[in-house]
Design a protein around this motif. Structure first.
Motif, PDB file in Angstrom:
ATOM      1  N   LYS A 163       0.845  -1.201   0.000  1.00 24.91           N
ATOM      2  CA  LYS A 163       0.000   0.000   0.000  1.00 24.91           C
ATOM      3  C   LYS A 163       0.873   1.241   0.000  1.00 24.91           C
ATOM      4  O   LYS A 163       2.004   1.247   0.504  1.00 24.91           O
ATOM      5  N   PHE A 164       0.307   2.323  -0.551  1.00 26.56           N
ATOM      6  CA  PHE A 164       0.932   3.643  -0.532  1.00 26.56           C
ATOM      7  C   PHE A 164      -0.049   4.583   0.165  1.00 26.56           C
ATOM      8  O   PHE A 164      -1.145   4.822  -0.341  1.00 26.56           O
ATOM      9  N   GLY A 165       0.319   5.065   1.342  1.00 25.07           N
ATOM     10  CA  GLY A 165      -0.582   5.934   2.086  1.00 25.07           C
ATOM     11  C   GLY A 165      -1.910   5.287   2.415  1.00 25.07           C
ATOM     12  O   GLY A 165      -2.944   5.950   2.481  1.00 25.07           O
ATOM     13  N   GLY A 166      -1.913   3.963   2.593  1.00 28.81           N
ATOM     14  CA  GLY A 166      -3.134   3.241   2.939  1.00 28.81           C
ATOM     15  C   GLY A 166      -3.955   2.791   1.751  1.00 28.81           C
ATOM     16  O   GLY A 166      -4.988   2.134   1.928  1.00 28.81           O
ATOM     17  N   THR A 167      -3.525   3.127   0.541  1.00 27.74           N
ATOM     18  CA  THR A 167      -4.240   2.727  -0.672  1.00 27.74           C
ATOM     19  C   THR A 167      -3.500   1.572  -1.340  1.00 27.74           C
ATOM     20  O   THR A 167      -2.281   1.639  -1.528  1.00 27.74           O
ATOM     21  N   ASP A 168      -4.237   0.524  -1.708  1.00 26.04           N
ATOM     22  CA  ASP A 168      -3.614  -0.617  -2.364  1.00 26.04           C
ATOM     23  C   ASP A 168      -2.868  -0.201  -3.621  1.00 26.04           C
ATOM     24  O   ASP A 168      -3.347   0.647  -4.397  1.00 26.04           O
ATOM     25  N   ALA A 169      -1.701  -0.810  -3.829  1.00 26.12           N
ATOM     26  CA  ALA A 169      -0.958  -0.583  -5.068  1.00 26.12           C
ATOM     27  C   ALA A 169      -1.778  -1.108  -6.250  1.00 26.12           C
ATOM     28  O   ALA A 169      -2.536  -2.069  -6.127  1.00 26.12           O
ATOM     29  N   ALA A 170      -1.616  -0.444  -7.400  1.00 27.38           N
ATOM     30  CA  ALA A 170      -2.304  -0.924  -8.602  1.00 27.38           C
ATOM     31  C   ALA A 170      -1.831  -2.331  -8.948  1.00 27.38           C
ATOM     32  O   ALA A 170      -2.620  -3.163  -9.430  1.00 27.38           O
ATOM     33  N   SER A 171      -0.570  -2.613  -8.675  1.00 23.92           N
ATOM     34  CA  SER A 171       0.000  -3.948  -8.870  1.00 23.92           C
ATOM     35  C   SER A 171       1.327  -4.019  -8.143  1.00 23.92           C
ATOM     36  O   SER A 171       1.937  -2.988  -7.838  1.00 23.92           O
ATOM     37  N   PHE A 172       1.763  -5.244  -7.830  1.00 21.46           N
ATOM     38  CA  PHE A 172       3.080  -5.404  -7.228  1.00 21.46           C
ATOM     39  C   PHE A 172       3.619  -6.790  -7.559  1.00 21.46           C
ATOM     40  O   PHE A 172       2.860  -7.715  -7.872  1.00 21.46           O
ATOM     41  N   SER A 173       4.939  -6.924  -7.472  1.00 19.80           N
ATOM     42  CA  SER A 173       5.601  -8.200  -7.728  1.00 19.80           C
ATOM     43  C   SER A 173       6.713  -8.401  -6.701  1.00 19.80           C
ATOM     44  O   SER A 173       7.496  -7.479  -6.430  1.00 19.80           O
ATOM     45  N   VAL A 174       6.749  -9.603  -6.114  1.00 20.69           N
ATOM     46  CA  VAL A 174       7.842  -9.952  -5.203  1.00 20.69           C
ATOM     47  C   VAL A 174       8.989 -10.467  -6.056  1.00 20.69           C
ATOM     48  O   VAL A 174       8.927 -11.559  -6.622  1.00 20.69           O
ATOM     49  N   ILE A 175      10.035  -9.675  -6.170  1.00 21.38           N
ATOM     50  CA  ILE A 175      11.183 -10.050  -6.982  1.00 21.38           C
ATOM     51  C   ILE A 175      12.062 -11.059  -6.240  1.00 21.38           C
ATOM     52  O   ILE A 175      12.545 -12.032  -6.814  1.00 21.38           O
ATOM     53  N   SER A 176      12.243 -10.819  -4.958  1.00 19.72           N
ATOM     54  CA  SER A 176      13.038 -11.714  -4.111  1.00 19.72           C
ATOM     55  C   SER A 176      12.676 -11.448  -2.663  1.00 19.72           C
ATOM     56  O   SER A 176      11.828 -10.589  -2.370  1.00 19.72           O
ATOM     57  N   ASN A 177      13.328 -12.144  -1.764  1.00 16.38           N
ATOM     58  CA  ASN A 177      13.088 -11.927  -0.344  1.00 16.38           C
ATOM     59  C   ASN A 177      13.493 -10.526   0.090  1.00 16.38           C
ATOM     60  O   ASN A 177      13.063 -10.049   1.140  1.00 16.38           O
ATOM     61  N   THR A 178      14.298  -9.840  -0.718  1.00 14.42           N
ATOM     62  CA  THR A 178      14.803  -8.517  -0.350  1.00 14.42           C
ATOM     63  C   THR A 178      14.353  -7.392  -1.281  1.00 14.42           C
ATOM     64  O   THR A 178      14.797  -6.253  -1.133  1.00 14.42           O
ATOM     65  N   GLN A 179      13.467  -7.704  -2.245  1.00 10.73           N
ATOM     66  CA  GLN A 179      13.053  -6.653  -3.169  1.00 10.73           C
ATOM     67  C   GLN A 179      11.626  -6.880  -3.676  1.00 10.73           C
ATOM     68  O   GLN A 179      11.249  -7.998  -4.021  1.00 10.73           O
ATOM     69  N   ILE A 180      10.862  -5.776  -3.700  1.00  6.06           N
ATOM     70  CA  ILE A 180       9.500  -5.772  -4.232  1.00  6.06           C
ATOM     71  C   ILE A 180       9.360  -4.571  -5.159  1.00  6.06           C
ATOM     72  O   ILE A 180       9.864  -3.479  -4.862  1.00  6.06           O
ATOM     73  N   THR A 181       8.669  -4.767  -6.280  1.00  9.36           N
ATOM     74  CA  THR A 181       8.323  -3.639  -7.143  1.00  9.36           C
ATOM     75  C   THR A 181       6.812  -3.458  -7.112  1.00  9.36           C
ATOM     76  O   THR A 181       6.060  -4.437  -7.004  1.00  9.36           O
ATOM     77  N   ALA A 182       6.366  -2.200  -7.162  1.00 14.49           N
ATOM     78  CA  ALA A 182       4.936  -1.913  -7.104  1.00 14.49           C
ATOM     79  C   ALA A 182       4.634  -0.616  -7.830  1.00 14.49           C
ATOM     80  O   ALA A 182       5.477   0.294  -7.879  1.00 14.49           O
ATOM     81  N   ILE A 183       3.429  -0.539  -8.405  1.00 17.02           N
ATOM     82  CA  ILE A 183       2.957   0.684  -9.042  1.00 17.02           C
ATOM     83  C   ILE A 183       1.869   1.285  -8.168  1.00 17.02           C
ATOM     84  O   ILE A 183       0.843   0.644  -7.918  1.00 17.02           O
ATOM     85  N   PRO A 184       2.064   2.504  -7.660  1.00 17.45           N
ATOM     86  CA  PRO A 184       1.034   3.129  -6.831  1.00 17.45           C
ATOM     87  C   PRO A 184      -0.240   3.385  -7.633  1.00 17.45           C
ATOM     88  O   PRO A 184      -0.182   3.648  -8.837  1.00 17.45           O
TER      89      PRO A 184
END
Length: 215
Positions: free
Chosen positions: A178-199
């Protein structure tokens, strides 16, 4: 006297040669300082123990406390069961003199993010006794690690279009970003130490990542 393997911590009245205690007023401790990571959940202390003694007078106890608490030999004396500044998490109430039994204790989540002292205590008085005294083996403290965000980029101007990369720890199994309490439009767990997400469009504020251990 070991429950498993070849070692245990036990009470002796002759320098370790024998597993026994005398009719005397004594309080003995062993302890370890442990740092519990922030965000940790399901804190579980377990150990095998064996002890007869005299319930209420000659007994085995376990405490947790901050590092400002340093156990002192002889304190507390029976029947007192309080170490100033520490919290009792176990007290022997039955005689377990024949075999070892496994004790499992849930510790409070409030200990996450702190450094504690885990204290094992044996106390006896000078009256009657029942052998053997306390013996402790196979001590473990386990927890489920929470996620921690250490950095992210970019830090602004990315609502609705730009991918935000968050770096940190324990991201495996993430179920929500989430960004400011709003769900991300999408996200992907790249690894145990990295996540990508689109607000989501218009979303702004702190990033939160939810994993099985918590948010």
């Amino acid at each position: 006297t070991a429950a498993s393997g070849t070692k245990s911590a036990y009470i002796s009245n002759n320098g370790g040669t024998n597993y026994a205690y005398a009719n005397s007023t004594r309080t003995s401790h062993f302890y370890r300082t442990i740092t519990i990571p922030a965000g940790a959940t399901n804190l579980t202390l377990s150990f095998n123990w064996r002890s007869a003694g005299e319930v209420g007078w000659d007994r085995f106890m376990v405490f947790t406390g901050p590092t400002s608490v340093t156990p002192v030999a002889g304190t507390p004396s029976a029947p007192n069961e309080t170490i100033t500044g520490a919290t009792q998490v176990f007290k022997q109430t039955v005689l377990e003199d024949a075999t070892y039994t496994t004790e499992t204790i849930s510790l409070p989540a409030s200990l996450a993010g702190t450094t504690i002292r885990l204290i094992f205590t044996w106390q006896s008085d000078a009256s009657s006794r029942t052998q053997p005294p306390a013996s402790i083996d196979d001590v473990s403290l386990t927890y489920i690690a929470g996620a921690t965000i250490t950095s992210f980029s970019p830090t602004s101007g990315c609502e609705g279009t730009t991918t935000v990369t968050s770096n940190g720890t324990n991201f495996t199994g993430a179920t929500e970003v989430k960004f400011g309490g709003t769900d991300a439009a999408s996200f992907s767990v790249i690894s145990n130490t990295q996540i990508t997400a689109i607000p989501d469009a218009g979303a702004t504020g702190p990033i939160t990542i939810t994993v099985p251990a918590g948010t």
